[in-house]
Structures are given as structure tokens and as C-alpha cells.
Design a protein around this motif. Structure first.
Motif, PDB file in Angstrom:
ATOM      1  N   UNK A 114       0.747  -1.110  -0.101  1.00 35.75           N
ATOM      2  CA  UNK A 114       0.092   0.025  -0.076  1.00 35.75           C
ATOM      3  C   UNK A 114       0.888   1.424  -0.077  1.00 35.75           C
ATOM      4  N   UNK A 115       1.828   1.415   0.877  1.00 35.49           N
ATOM      5  CA  UNK A 115       2.792   2.325   0.962  1.00 35.49           C
ATOM      6  C   UNK A 115       3.626   2.666  -0.387  1.00 35.49           C
ATOM      7  N   UNK A 116       3.899   1.505  -0.932  1.00 36.11           N
ATOM      8  CA  UNK A 116       4.576   1.478  -2.156  1.00 36.11           C
ATOM      9  C   UNK A 116       3.901   2.077  -3.442  1.00 36.11           C
ATOM     10  N   UNK A 117       2.459   1.890  -3.312  1.00 31.11           N
ATOM     11  CA  UNK A 117       1.565   2.356  -4.385  1.00 31.11           C
ATOM     12  C   UNK A 117       1.620   4.049  -4.146  1.00 31.11           C
ATOM     13  N   UNK A 118       1.066   4.277  -2.914  1.00 31.00           N
ATOM     14  CA  UNK A 118       1.136   5.804  -2.429  1.00 31.00           C
ATOM     15  C   UNK A 118       2.288   6.443  -3.026  1.00 31.00           C
ATOM     16  N   UNK A 120       4.559   5.396  -5.191  1.00 30.30           N
ATOM     17  CA  UNK A 120       4.789   5.604  -6.665  1.00 30.30           C
ATOM     18  C   UNK A 120       3.946   6.737  -7.260  1.00 30.30           C
ATOM     19  N   UNK A 121       2.533   6.850  -6.857  1.00 27.90           N
ATOM     20  CA  UNK A 121       1.712   7.988  -7.505  1.00 27.90           C
ATOM     21  C   UNK A 121       2.256   9.284  -7.169  1.00 27.90           C
ATOM     22  N   UNK A 122       2.652   9.321  -6.003  1.00 29.11           N
ATOM     23  CA  UNK A 122       3.106  10.595  -5.594  1.00 29.11           C
ATOM     24  C   UNK A 122       4.470  11.200  -6.123  1.00 29.11           C
ATOM     25  N   UNK A 123       5.353  10.190  -6.640  1.00 27.93           N
ATOM     26  CA  UNK A 123       6.456  10.404  -7.276  1.00 27.93           C
ATOM     27  C   UNK A 123       7.498  10.354  -5.937  1.00 27.93           C
ATOM     28  N   UNK A 124       7.306  10.011  -4.965  1.00 33.92           N
ATOM     29  CA  UNK A 124       8.201   9.792  -4.010  1.00 33.92           C
ATOM     30  C   UNK A 124       9.078   8.616  -3.888  1.00 33.92           C
ATOM     31  N   UNK A 125       8.595   7.560  -4.654  1.00 33.58           N
ATOM     32  CA  UNK A 125       9.602   6.472  -5.095  1.00 33.58           C
ATOM     33  C   UNK A 125      10.599   7.242  -6.062  1.00 33.58           C
ATOM     34  N   UNK A 126      11.764   6.663  -5.842  1.00 27.30           N
ATOM     35  CA  UNK A 126      12.709   7.046  -6.818  1.00 27.30           C
ATOM     36  C   UNK A 126      12.693   6.381  -8.289  1.00 27.30           C
ATOM     37  N   UNK A 128       9.807   6.476  -9.618  1.00 27.92           N
ATOM     38  CA  UNK A 128       8.555   6.916 -10.409  1.00 27.92           C
ATOM     39  C   UNK A 128       8.949   8.636 -10.389  1.00 27.92           C
ATOM     40  N   UNK A 129       9.783   9.115 -11.055  1.00 21.46           N
ATOM     41  CA  UNK A 129      10.133  10.599 -11.240  1.00 21.46           C
ATOM     42  C   UNK A 129       8.591  11.039 -11.795  1.00 21.46           C
ATOM     43  N   UNK A 130       8.299  12.097 -11.367  1.00 19.60           N
ATOM     44  CA  UNK A 130       7.000  12.846 -11.685  1.00 19.60           C
ATOM     45  C   UNK A 130       5.733  12.273 -11.141  1.00 19.60           C
ATOM     46  N   UNK A 131       5.769  10.994 -10.567  1.00 20.26           N
ATOM     47  CA  UNK A 131       4.656  10.235 -10.092  1.00 20.26           C
ATOM     48  C   UNK A 131       3.869   9.722 -11.061  1.00 20.26           C
TER      49      UNK A 131
END
Ligand SMILES: Cc1cc2nc3c(=O)[nH]c(=O)nc-3n(C[C@H](O)[C@H](O)[C@H](O)COP(=O)(O)OP(=O)(O)OC[C@H]3O[C@@H](n4cnc5c(N)ncnc54)[C@H](O)[C@@H]3O)c2cc1C
Length: 448
Positions: A114-118, A120-126, A128-131
Motif C-alpha cells: 500500500x505504501x509503495x503504491x502511494x 509511486x503515484x506521489x513520485x516519492x519513489x525514486x 517514479x519520477x514525476x509520479x
């Protein structure tokens, strides 16, 4: 078997038996290209799981080839309800009771998903630039008791989650009006850690990230055989052969004879959805004052929500046998109006179906068959989990992480898989009887 009479659905003039999400967000175009003769890894299946794995492998510098036998964005990943739910059909204590330490790890991993998807969409995950622009909102979920006998179990479930420090509480029947415009339920659990997204936009975002990372996507390309060769694999497809050091199969409910043993361990079951016309704002608020994701406690559960553009999307099934979309549509409309009488007279514009992967223990599974890795068994909740499992399997393939907890569960065959359509209607009748009748063994209880 007795046929239940339902009033046919009210159809909008532009009604079509199509997937709303696919109409609103067609997948990115990928031009036809020839398969390379060899690569580091072949990923079979271009849904959330396969695309996540491809992105994570490609950004580590591997040459990755993804093949999907259908047009990109055809599978469950663009057909679902878009509910991002960290759940495993059982509360944390029940999971640990039935599975021991693996149960606790599974609970933590679905939360990590769940945290991973949030992220990814927010672009916090390295990665997923831009989310990912997919209308994601953390809405919270309302898990609704469809019968008074379920209320005690829901109170217990709320306590189990709250004991883990989660924002989860039980809402008694007389306070439900603040959460849902329906008198059909007897109490509910509110789980704040749930969100809603636009499935096809999320899928398109994952495809973009995989392509940007350098993965090759080839749709309309079925993998038909995998042979072990020279310490690696030779993957035969309908458009040529590719050699690879690693192969990951991410076909979930759509597993075919590519890996017959995997197919025998998964039961594909149809789930159907209808979507209404866009509602006036006041009517939408009357149905769902807090824009929650709704799920009820039945075996044949209903799941529903407001869409980002203000429709009601209502999903479910009433048997384990395959049915035509128009039959499911009429049944779902009848139930929708029973649950929300204020929607009588609201036409529907879309109806569709897709398959979910049911496993014998109703838990996700990860494993290896003759050296080929697979992840499967979403059991109806794979938006978060299958996305995360794909990324995690990529890390396993390159030796950066141990296999997830789901790899430690025994993945049993579905009994008499080849004859399933002979006996499943009877199992379905038993489930439906439990939904109506006095006894259901337990809430979201995994059956290991
Ligand atoms: C109607 C419906 C509603 C749902 N609602 C929710 C929800 O609200 N929340 C939630 O969490 N989950 C939900 N789910 C489940 C969720 O959609 C899935 O768990 C998830 O999309 C699975 O992703 P995946 O990548 O594993 O599989 P998929 O997206 O199904 O992709 C598998 C792909 O494998 C391909 N394939 C199969 N065999 C081959 C082969 N031999 N060669 C090449 N390609 C092959 C298929 O063409 C397919 O595209 C729902 C599912 C359905 C059907």
C-alpha cells in the motif's frame, strides 16, 4: 439451479458493454517491433505485476523484454475497481494465528505494498519520477456487515487492526448515515488506510515508467513455451523466440498452458462491474458522503465507489460459474438500487467483466516452477499487492532481496481443476447459501 428474476438495468442511450476506464484512458501506443534474439529477463504479462517487475529490472540496467498476448492494457489491471486496499481476507491476529510468523510478515508486506503504491503515484519513489497521474485519493474503506450476525466479527476485526496502531474503528448501524446513504447494512469498519485510483491511468503510468527505464514492451505476443537451455531459458512466442537468463511469469488469473502447473493452482473467477452516468453532485454525496471505498461481508461480496468523475461503480458476482456481461449487469443494477434506492432512475453507461485469480487458501503465492519465477493469486485484491510483488520479485531475481512471505506458503492445486465447471456451480450455491443463511465460518478467514 433456480433463476433469480431481476428487473433489467436502465441503460443510458450511449450504454456499451465496455470498460469505463479503458474508454477514459486508452493505453500508451507501443509500435510493433521485432523481438531481440536474447535479453537478460523475459517478463510474461503486462499488467501491474509484470510492468512493475520490468521497471525495477530495467532501472538496474538489465535488458528486459515484456510480452503480453493481448493488446496492452487488456487484463485485470485496467478492469478493476481501483481500490487500493492493504488486506488479505483476514485481520492481522487471524493471519498470525493461522500461519504463524509468515502470517505476520504477510500482514506487513501488504501494508508495504500500500505504501509503495502511494509513493509511486506521489513520485516519492525514486523509480517514479514525476509520479503517476491517476486520480489517486486516500479515501478510506467502509467494510459493511450485510447481516446482524457479522457485527461481532467486525467489532473484533476493528480491535485487531487498532491493536496494530492502525486508524480503524467500528461504526454502529445508527451512525452509518454519516458514512453511506444506505439502510441495508448493520454496522461497518472504517479503515482509513485505503485509497481509490483510476486503474487504467495507473496502468498507463506503470507502462510509461517501464518504458522510460528501458524495458521493451511487446503486446499481441503470446509466450507459448519455455525451455531450459544453457543455464538459461528459451522463450518461444507467437512472434519469435527470445533467450533469457531469467523468466518471470505475471499472468495472475489469465494463466494459460504456458506453465500448466501454475494454471492448475489458480482458479479464474469472473467479477463484473457496472458504472452509472455521471451523477449530480448532491446525489453523489447522498450515496457516499465521504467518498469511501465500500466493500461488504458476503462471500459474493459487492464493492462500490464513486469514480473520479462522479459516477457510481458497482461490482460483484453472484455465482462461480461464468455468466454473460448482460446477465451480470442486470443483476448488479438490481442490487445497486436495493442498496441505494436513491439511484432508481439513474441509467448505466458501462458494464464489463474480468477474471480474478483465486487460490485454494485465498492467499497470494510466489514460487518457482522449473526455475521460472511467478507471482499470482490476487484473490480480488491485487492493485497494491501485485504491483508491489512485481517490484519485489525483480529485487529477488537480481539477488537484492529475499523472496516475499508469499513464497513460503504451500501453493496447492485446485482440486479436479479440469472438471471445475462441473462442480463450481455447486460450491457457488453453498457460498450463496452461507451469505443468506445463518452460518459463515469467519470473516476474511484464510484457509491454509
Ligand atoms: C472486475 C475486477 C475488479 C477488481 N477490483 C479490484 C480492486 O478494486 N482492488 C484490487 O486491489 N484489486 C482488484 N482486482 C484485482 C486486480 O485487478 C488484479 O489483482 C491485478 O490487476 C492483477 O495484475 P496482474 O499484473 O497480476 O495481472 P493482469 O493485469 O491480469 O495481467 C496479466 C496479463 O497476462 C497476460 N498473459 C496471460 N498469459 C500470457 C501468455 N502466455 N503470454 C503473454 N501474456 C500472457 C494477459 O493477457 C494479461 O494481460 C479486480 C479484478 C477484477 C477482474
Amino acid at each position: 439451479m433456480a433463476t433469480i428474476a431481476v428487473v433489467p438495468a436502465l441503460l443510458a442511450p450511449d450504454y456499451a458493454p465496455r470498460v469505463l476506464w479503458q474508454d477514459q484512458a486508452p493505453p500508451p501506443t507501443i509500435g510493433p517491433s521485432s523481438l531481440p534474439p536474447s535479453c537478460d529477463a523475459v517478463v510474461v504479462g503486462a499488467g501491474y505485476c509484470g510492468l512493475s517487475a520490468a521497471r525495477e529490472l530495467a532501472r538496474r540496467g538489465l535488458h528486459v523484454v515484456v510480452v503480453d498476448k493481448e493488446p496492452l492494457g487488456w487484463g485485470a489491471s485496467t478492469r478493476n475497481g481501483g481500490m487500493v486496499i492493504p488486506e488479505l481476507k483476514a485481520g492481522p491476529a487471524a493471519l498470525e494465528r493461522s500461519l504463524g510468523p509468515v502470517g505476520r510478515r504477510l500482514y506487513h508486506e501488504v501494508n508495504e505494498a500500500f505504501d509503495h503504491v502511494e509513493a509511486l503515484v506521489a513520485g516519492v519513489d525514486p523509480a517514479a519520477s514525476g509520479g503517476i497521474d491517476c486520480d489517486y485519493e486516500r479515501t478510506g474503506q467502509l467494510y459493511l456487515a450485510h447481516a446482524p450476525r457479522l457485527v461481532r466479527g467486525l467489532e473484533e476485526l476493528a480491535r485487531e487492526h487498532a491493536a496494530m496502531g492502525e486508524a480503524v474503528r467500528f461504526v454502529p448501524r445508527d451512525e452509518l448515515a454519516a458514512e453511506i446513504g444506505s439502510d441495508a447494512y448493520h454496522g461497518a469498519v472504517v479503515m482509513e488506510r485505503t485509497g481509490g485510483l483510476h486503474p487504467a491511468r495507473f496502468h498507463a503510468g506503470l507502462a510509461r515508467l517501464a518504458l522510460e527505464a528501458g524495458a521493451e514492451l511487446h503486446d499481441r505476443t503470446a509466450a507459448v513455451a519455455i525451455d531450459r537451455r544453457h543455464g538459461g531459458f528459451h522463450v518461444l512466442t507467437t512472434r519469435g523466440a527470445v533467450s533469457a537468463r531469467q523468466v518471470l511469469v505475471a499472468t495472475n488469473a489469465y494463466a494459460d498452458d504456458l506453465l500448466p502447473e501454475l494454471r492448475r493452482r489458480v482458479l479464474p473467477v469472473g467479477s463484473y462491474i457496472i458504472a452509472t452516468d455521471v451523477l449530480p453532485t448532491e446525489l453523489a454525496r447522498a450515496v457516499s458522503p465521504r467518498d469511501r471505498m465500500f466493500v461488504d461481508t458476503k462471500n459474493f461480496l459487492f464493492y462500490w465507489r464513486l469514480t473520479p468523475d462522479g459516477r457510481v461503480l458497482f461490482g460483484g458476482r453472484r455465482s462461480l460459474a461464468p455468466v454473460e456481461v448482460h446477465e451480470a449487469r442486470d443483476f448488479l443494477y438490481d442490487e445497486l438500487v436495493r442498496v441505494h434506492p436513491q439511484l432508481a432512475g439513474t441509467p448505466i453507461t458501462h458494464a464489463w467483466g474480468g477474471s480474478v485469480a483465486i487460490t485454494l487458501d485465498r492467499l497470494p503465492h510466489v514460487g518457482r516452477l522449473d526455475g521460472v519465477w511467478y507471482a499470482t493469486g490476487c484473490n480480488g485484491s491485487g492493485v497494491a499487492l501485485n504491483t508491489w510483488l512485481g517490484g519485489r520479485l525483480a529485487a529477488v531475481l537480481v539477488g537484492e532481496a529475499p523472496p516475499p512471505a508469499a513464497a513460503e506458503l504451500v501453493h496447492r492445486r485446485i482440486p479436479a481443476h479440469a472438471w471445475r465447471w462441473g462442480y463450481l456451480p455447486f460450491v457457488g450455491s453453498w457460498f450463496a447459501w452461507q451469505d443468506r443463511g445463518p452460518g459463515r465460518p469467519g470473516l476474511r478467514t484464510p484457509r491454509p
